[in-house]
Each structure stands twice: as structure tokens, then as C-alpha cells.
Design an enzyme around this catalytic site. Structure first.
Site, PDB file in Angstrom:
ATOM      1  N   LYS A  78       0.869  -1.195   0.000  1.00  0.00           N
ATOM      2  CA  LYS A  78       0.000   0.000   0.000  1.00  0.00           C
ATOM      3  C   LYS A  78       0.890   1.223   0.000  1.00  0.00           C
ATOM      4  O   LYS A  78       2.003   1.191   0.531  1.00  0.00           O
ATOM      5  CB  LYS A  78      -0.870   0.014   1.265  1.00  0.00           C
ATOM      6  CG  LYS A  78      -2.096   0.905   1.157  1.00  0.00           C
ATOM      7  CD  LYS A  78      -3.238   0.167   0.519  1.00  0.00           C
ATOM      8  CE  LYS A  78      -4.438   1.025   0.273  1.00  0.00           C
ATOM      9  NZ  LYS A  78      -5.607   0.208  -0.128  1.00  0.00           N
ATOM     10  N   ASP A 131      -7.126   4.157  -4.439  1.00  0.00           N
ATOM     11  CA  ASP A 131      -7.739   4.028  -3.115  1.00  0.00           C
ATOM     12  C   ASP A 131      -8.352   5.410  -2.838  1.00  0.00           C
ATOM     13  O   ASP A 131      -8.617   6.167  -3.793  1.00  0.00           O
ATOM     14  CB  ASP A 131      -6.692   3.624  -2.053  1.00  0.00           C
ATOM     15  CG  ASP A 131      -7.335   3.184  -0.741  1.00  0.00           C
ATOM     16  OD1 ASP A 131      -7.889   2.077  -0.686  1.00  0.00           O
ATOM     17  OD2 ASP A 131      -7.329   3.965   0.236  1.00  0.00           O
TER      18      ASP A 131
END
Ligand code: NDP
Ligand code: 2IT
Length: 444
Positions: free
Chosen positions: A124, A164
């Protein structure tokens, strides 16, 4: 392994990382029993190797705003675990981004990606850059400056980022364009790309659609139909929008949406036409959800959260820890039957305990929202094969994967009284695959 010892040790080594500790604690508590049945895991200290990311890149991003001022932001990429495939996971642009949040997301991603049945590791990234109020040109310059640093650490077989919070099709396109130029390759190192340059059909819809496919599987275990169910949806971004779209297609009635300023409640239901307005408002005009209430003359609650309203099904689709214990108690008392998480870790641990004590259908994000990254995996496959599948083909594969994840949750999560503990099911299933792979590959 003694969970409390491991967690205390991590707390000492990584103070001030509450979200990371929260995510790790939840997973370790639910895998403890299985882990301790395998002394070969403990012998190679698998637990620490699985909790602590392989590496974290942190860097300054410098860019010039429209007024000619030089701005700086902090940015990161957490490469958590690549035992079963290249690091894979989104990029978040939001003022709240910090190492704790990205570490929790990368940790969760590792288990989620394992569940998808596809060969993807977990990662991430993101930055404390806030796209809110920024011009298109500023967003482009920021994305380019971000990639100028990140490009050497990613690649089609090493680390494949995606979107995201705050990163959608526009941002992915700017980042991919810059990456392609610097890396001099065109193999699809990002997913969520535009359809004209290697993107996959259904990827924009996949997280929201996948969440509803998972919900359908949960409802099926109780013989309940989704038709006519009133649904509380939070957020109004990518996940919330396509969650609503699928609900409407299936005859359910979404009645709420929110953003960081407040929420709307539309008792008549958000129709396809109203949803089209939301998509235009949020994706093109980049306005506030309050404007929906003004246009359709319904209730708007500034600073409020959708869980104050009554609904049959709750679909948290905004951000972490957006649903607390009081919200959960209210939902249970008002007759809510199912909670399926579009967002990552939206329910606090106390809220999860309330849902599970009430024996509600409750699906954690790493199972319910895995359709997004699964379809990213399908985008990678299409890029490698240099072809594109039809909408129907991708949607069919997505449905199959969500069904498969549900089956894994049932297999590992069914309790003696026939309740399905989806948290345990998802964590154990996700963990076992990565753990076995780590064991097989030796101490590295
Ligand atoms: P978007 O940026 O498209 O939308 C996010 C929405 O949540 C916006 O309405 C935003 O409001 C709201 N929001 C964000 N942060 C906060 C906050 N701190 N407090 C209140 N509201 C907030 O993001 P996505 O829809 O892509 O992501 C939503 C969630 O789903 C996240 O948890 C993400 O990690 C998760 N997810 C996303 C996937 C994807 O494919 N995109 C896949 C799997 C999970 P505002 O506009 O005011 O900021
Ligand atoms: O949290 C997530 O799973 C995502 N933001 C999607 C990640 C991806 O690589 O598609």
C-alpha cells in the site's frame, strides 16, 4: 504464540501506530488457535515476519501549485509481503495519511489478496497530499512528482499500485503516464487504468459490485432476498457509488450517502437517475454531498454519520473506524440484519464484537471488498496476455471469486452453533496460504 506478547512487543517497537496495531491484533486473535497447532510456524518466527512489512519507502514530494508556490508532501510505499506474488495494493491521497494507516492497509491487503485466489502479495502507498480543492493541473503535477520518486521501486513483476481514497481513474492515469515515460516500458504496472491504455472493464465497478455479490452469498445462507431491503451506504466515492448501482439493479433501496462533511438521507431511495447525478457531482464537478439534499429536497445532516438512520443492511464504504460501538448497538437494536464492509476496517473492534454477539451477518472488508483488487489481478492477467476480456467475462470471473472467498470464509469460520464467523474465516484462510508459502520458501 501468545497474542498479547506479540502485540505488546510490536507496540514497543512501533509506538504511535494505533491503526497498524488494531489491524494486527484483530488478525492475530483470530488465527491464534490455528497458528499454535503448527509448531513449525513458531520455529521460524512466522508471526513477526508476517506482521512487519518487508520494507517501507518514504520520500518527500515537491511540486509547484497554481500560484507558483513550491509545496512539499510526505509519501510512502509499504511493501508488506510478496511471498505469493508481486506486491499489490492501492495508493491513497488524503491529509490523514501516515505510516500507521498505510501499514495497517498493507497488512490487511496481504491477507485479502491471498483470499482472492490470485497470485498477489500485499502493499500500500500514499501521501498526505489532499486532492480536495486542488485544480486538475495541480493534481497532475503532484502525481508526476510522486512517480518521479516511486517509479524505480515498482514494476509489473515487483509491485503494482492502483487507486484508493483520493486516487481514482484520473490520478492513476497521470501516475501511469509518468511511470511509462520514466521506466520505458508498457506492461501495465498500474491497475485501474483507462480502458484505452490497458485498463480492464468492470475494474471501476468491481469493489462495490463485489461487495454486493458477497452480501448476496451471505444472505443466501439465511434464505433472505435482497429485494426491497433498505440500505445504509456511507461515503460517496468509487466504492459507495458502485455499491449503490448494484443495489439498484437488484431492486434494493439505498437511502443514504455521505462525505467527510456530513450525510444525506433520502427516504424515497436513491434511484439510477439520482445516482447519475451523484457521479457527475463527485467525479466531475468534485462537489459536496450536501448539494444532493438541495437538489432532491431531502435531509442533510452536517457532521453526522449515516448509522443514525434505520436500515436493513449497512454497507460502510468511506474509511477506517467510521462505525463505532454505539453505532453498532443502534444498528442491531433497529433491526439491521447484515453489515458488509466496502471500506477497509470501517468498524471499530468494539463494533465488530457487537455485531458478532448479536449473531448478525457481518463481513469484514478483507473478504467483502476483495473484488476490487481481484479485478486488478484480472487486469494484470489481461495486460500480460496483451488482450482484453469482455464486460461479461470479467463480471463472471468477479462473481466466481466472491463466491469462492465466501466459501473459504464458511470453511474456516463456521462455529459449533452454525454461526459463520467471517472475521475468523477470512483471516485463517488468508493466513494459511501465505504461511505455507513462507514456510516452503525458507527463512528469507
Ligand atoms: P474515494 O476517494 O473514491 O471515496 C472516499 C469517500 O469516503 C468519499 O466520500 C470521502 O469523502 C469519504 N471519506 C474519506 N475519508 C474520510 C474521512 N476521514 N471521514 C469521512 N469521510 C471520509 O475512495 P474509495 O471509494 O475508493 O474508497 C473508500 C474505502 O474503500 C476506503 O476505505 C478504501 O480503502 C476502500 N477500498 C477501496 C477500493 C477501491 O478499489 N477503490 C478497494 C477496496 C477497498 P470526501 O470526499 O469528503 O473526502
Ligand atoms: O484496498 C484495496 O483493496 C484497494 N484499494 C484496491 C487495490 C488494488 O490493487 O486494486
Amino acid at each position: 504464540m501468545k497474542v498479547q506478547e506479540v502485540v505488546n512487543n510490536l507496540k514497543c517497537r512501533f509506538p504511535n501506530e494505533p491503526e497498524y496495531i488494531q489491524a494486527v491484533t484483530e488478525v492475530l486473535e483470530s488465527i491464534e488457535e490455528v497458528y499454535n497447532l503448527h509448531p513449525e510456524f513458531e520455529r521460524v518466527n512466522l508471526v513477526e515476519r508476517l506482521c512487519i512489512p518487508d520494507r517501507i519507502f518514504s520520500f518527500r514530494v515537491t511540486w509547484v501549485d497554481d500560484k507558483g508556490r513550491v509545496q512539499t508532501n510526505m509519501a510512502y510505499r509499504v511493501q508488506h509481503n510478496n511471498t505469493i506474488g508481486p506486491y499489490k495494493g492501492g495508493i491513497r491521497f488524503h491529509s490523514s495519511v501516515n505510516p500507521s494507516i498505510l501499514k495497517f492497509l498493507a497488512f490487511e491487503q496481504t491477507f485479502k489478496n491471498s483470499l482472492t485466489t490470485l497470485p498477489m502479495g500485499g502493499g500500500k502507498g500514499g501521501s498526505d497530499f489532499s486532492p480536495r480543492g486542488k485544480s486538475n493541473a495541480e493534481v497532475m503535477r503532484f502525481c508526476q512528482a510522486f512517480i518521479l520518486e516511486l517509479w524505480r521501486h515498482i514494476g509489473p513483476d515487483t509491485d503494482v499500485p492502483a487507486g484508493d481514497i483520493g486516487v481514482g481513474g484520473r490520478e492513476v492515469a497521470y501516475m501511469y503516464g509518468m511511470y511509462r515515460k520514466l521506466a520505458r516500458e508498457n506492461t501495465g504496472t498500474f491497475t485501474g487504468k483507462g480502458i484505452e491504455f490497458g485498463g480492464s472493464l468492470v475494474r471501476p465497478e468491481a469493489t462495490g459490485y463485489g461487495n454486493i455479490y458477497f452480501l448476496l452469498e451471505m444472505l443466501k445462507t439465511k434464505g433472505i432476498s435482497i429485494e426491497g431491503k433498505r440500505c445504509l451506504v456511507s461515503g460517496s466515492g468509487n466504492v459507495a457509488q458502485y455499491t449503490c448501482e448494484k443495489l439498484i439493479q437488484l431492486g434494493a433501496i439505498p437511502v443514504t450517502l455521505s462525505d467527510s462533511d456530513g450525510y444525506i438521507y433520502d427516504p424515497d431511495g436513491i434511484t439510477k437517475e439520482k445516482l447519475d447525478y451523484v457521479m457527475e457531482l463527485k467525479n466531475i464537478e468534485r462537489g459536496r454531498i450536501r448539494e444532493y439534499a438541495e437538489k432532491y429536497n431531502c435531509k442533510y445532516v452536517a457532521g453526522g454519520r449515516v448509522w443514525s438512520e434505520t436500515g436493513d443492511i449497512a454497507l460502510p464504504s468511506a474509511t477506517q473506524n467510521e462505525l463505532n460501538e454505539d453505532d453498532a448497538i443502534r444498528l442491531v437494536k433497529s433491526g439491521c440484519i447484515a453489515v458488509s464492509e466496502g471500506a477497509n476496517m470501517p468498524s471499530t473492534p468494539e463494533a465488530v464484537a457487537v455485531f458478532q454477539e448479536a449473531k448478525m451477518l457481518y463481513a469484514p472488508g478483507k473478504a467483502a471488498n476483495a473484488g476490487g483488487v481481484a479485478t486488478s489481478g484480472l487486469e494484470m492477467t489481461q495486460n500480460s496476455m496483451r488482450l482484453s476480456w469482455t464486460r461479461e467475462e470479467v463480471d463472471e470471473k468477479l462473481k466466481r471469486i466472491m463466491k469462492d472467498i465466501h466459501e473459504q470464509c464458511v470453511k474456516y469460520g463456521k462455529t459449533s452453533d452454525d454461526y459463520i464467523d467471517y472475521v475468523k474465516g477470512a483471516n485463517v484462510a488468508g493466513f494459511m496460504k501465505v504461511a505455507k508459502a513462507m514456510l516452503a520458501q525458507g527463512i528469507i
